[in-house]
Design a protein around this motif. Structure first.
Motif, short mmCIF file in Angstrom:
data_model
loop_
_atom_site.label_atom_id
_atom_site.label_comp_id
_atom_site.label_asym_id
_atom_site.label_seq_id
_atom_site.Cartn_x
_atom_site.Cartn_y
_atom_site.Cartn_z
N VAL A 34 31.65 32.98 -32.02
CA VAL A 34 32.02 32.54 -33.37
C VAL A 34 33.36 33.14 -33.81
N PRO A 35 34.39 32.31 -34.07
CA PRO A 35 35.60 32.79 -34.74
C PRO A 35 35.39 32.71 -36.25
N THR A 36 35.36 33.84 -36.91
CA THR A 36 34.82 33.88 -38.27
C THR A 36 35.66 33.13 -39.30
N ALA A 37 36.98 33.10 -39.15
CA ALA A 37 37.80 32.33 -40.09
C ALA A 37 37.47 30.84 -40.02
N PHE A 38 37.10 30.37 -38.84
CA PHE A 38 36.70 28.97 -38.71
C PHE A 38 35.48 28.69 -39.57
N ALA A 42 31.03 37.34 -30.58
CA ALA A 42 32.26 37.35 -31.36
C ALA A 42 33.37 36.61 -30.61
N HIS A 43 34.31 36.05 -31.40
CA HIS A 43 35.38 35.23 -30.81
C HIS A 43 36.67 35.41 -31.62
N THR A 44 36.87 36.60 -32.16
CA THR A 44 37.96 37.00 -33.05
C THR A 44 37.77 36.39 -34.44
N VAL A 45 38.72 36.68 -35.33
CA VAL A 45 38.71 36.10 -36.67
C VAL A 45 39.43 34.75 -36.67
N HIS A 46 40.68 34.73 -36.21
CA HIS A 46 41.53 33.55 -36.36
C HIS A 46 41.75 32.76 -35.08
N HIS A 47 41.11 33.16 -33.98
CA HIS A 47 41.27 32.44 -32.71
C HIS A 47 42.70 32.53 -32.19
N TYR A 48 43.38 33.64 -32.46
CA TYR A 48 44.72 33.87 -31.91
C TYR A 48 44.61 34.26 -30.44
N ALA A 71 42.12 44.62 -34.40
CA ALA A 71 41.55 44.23 -35.69
C ALA A 71 40.90 42.86 -35.61
N GLU A 72 41.52 41.92 -34.90
CA GLU A 72 40.93 40.59 -34.74
C GLU A 72 39.55 40.68 -34.08
N MET A 73 39.42 41.57 -33.12
CA MET A 73 38.17 41.70 -32.39
C MET A 73 37.10 42.39 -33.25
N ILE A 74 37.45 43.53 -33.82
CA ILE A 74 36.43 44.31 -34.52
C ILE A 74 36.06 43.69 -35.86
N GLN A 75 37.03 43.07 -36.55
CA GLN A 75 36.71 42.46 -37.84
C GLN A 75 35.77 41.27 -37.69
N SER A 76 35.90 40.54 -36.58
CA SER A 76 34.98 39.42 -36.37
C SER A 76 33.55 39.93 -36.20
#
Length: 346
Positions: free
Chosen positions: A125-129, A231-237, A249-254
């Motif tokens: 899951v990419p959380t921003a999505f 987890a799949h990062t926040v923004h899928h960057y 941050a992308e990894m842990i925040q997701s």
């Protein structure tokens, strides 16, 4: 279909006709394979659908699960896969099912089939999505090019108009823009995407809300005993393009967001896009530092006991939408065969 995929299809046909998948399953030391899926949709793709590689039809998924078990292959969770890699040689081969990005069609079409087959799976899951503010840029550029007879490309302050009347022109335009975005640093890619979509009145947030599940829908997966949420990062960057602290941050925040939503902390991770441009040794080490039990790439190959030493750089085999012939399932499930194909590709 491009010459590349036509060649792959010809290879699949040859492998199936010669019985190589069965031979590799018998002789290879590969214990199993992780399959990558994205979308499961009923409608056949349009003639111009470069992202059709990411979607399979429900009937094909249903057949895949039936055929996998007919071949004597077990469908297991990611955690059980690790246990089997640590077990004695000679145990039954296995497949792990993984879905990236939390597309809404996973709920409508994939989940009932997975339940019917009692098949465990992982959903990354990419959380921003799920927040409805993600940018599915690969689909956006397809949608725009599909609807236009010409598109404007912006570069270094200049505008170039590219014809997209014919199918071939659309494909060429997509490939050109797609790979330009893939090679740009993320801030520059985001700026280019903003300019391109704004020029055609394309609403990225609306697109995201239409294609991706929201949190109440995703809760149905989080509470499902067959499902492992990853987890799949926040923004899928593409993490390899980011400074190390931003990548971390992308990894842990997701993980933190998913834990806040569902009270469970993901132990498994998927690198967005997952190829050499997107992740490498730095990202593999980050995943280890952050305590992920596994992290998956999109490099093709089977699973072997030695992967227990490198569990944050696991290979996967894409269940590709261009290859939805029933006989190809035998090829997809042969981990040893894809290990050899991956070496040839490299």
């Amino acid at each position: 279909m491009s010459l590349k995929y036509a060649a792959i299809r010809a290879t699949f046909e040859l492998l199936w006709l010669t019985g190589m998948p069965r031979l590799f399953r018998l002789l290879s030391h590969s214990r199993g394979v992780i399959l990558t899926l994205h979308r499961v949709v009923r409608d056949a793709p349009a003639d111009f659908s470069p992202n059709a590689i990411l979607q399979i039809e429900p009937d094909f998924l249903d057949y895949c699960l039936e055929r996998i078990r007919d071949l004597g292959i077990d469908i297991v969770s990611m955690d059980e896969a690790l246990e089997r890699l640590a077990g004695p040689r000679g145990s039954r081969p296995f497949v792990v099912l993984t879905f990236d990005d939390a597309y809404r069609d996973n709920l409508h079409y994939a989940l009932p089939i997975l339940h019917a087959h009692d098949a465990p799976f992982t959903l990354y899951v990419p959380t921003a999505f799920v927040d409805g503010v993600g940018q599915l840029w690969w689909q956006a550029i397809e949608d725009i090019i599909a609807s236009q007879d010409a598109v404007a490309f912006f570069e270094d302050g200049d505008t170039e108009y590219v014809d997209t009347r014919t199918l071939a022109q659309k494909r060429d335009a997509f490939d050109r823009l797609y790979w330009r975005m893939r090679k740009l640093p993320e801030p520059e890619r985001l700026a280019l995407l903003k300019d391109f979509t704004a020029a055609y009145g394309y609403d990225l947030d609306r697109q995201c809300r239409e294609l991706i599940m929201d949190w109440p829908e995703l809760r149905l997966f989080a509470g499902d005993p067959l499902c492992t949420i990853g987890a799949h990062t926040v923004h899928h960057y593409e993490l390899a393009k980011l400074p190390v602290e931003q990548a971390r941050a992308e990894m842990i925040q997701s993980v933190d967001v998913i834990e806040a939503q569902f009270g469970l902390r993901p132990r498994h991770f998927s690198y967005p896009l997952g190829g050499p441009l997107s992740c490498g040794p730095r990202e593999f080490e980050l995943a280890r530092e952050l305590g992920f039990r596994t992290a998956v790439t999109t490099r093709p190959g089977g699973l072997y006991p030695h992967h227990l030493k490198t569990p944050t750089e696991l290979p996967r085999v894409s269940l590709n939408g261009y290859f939805q012939k029933r006989r190809y399932v035998d090829v997809f499930t042969s981990g040893g065969l894809f290990t050899q194909l991956g070496r040839l590709m490299r």
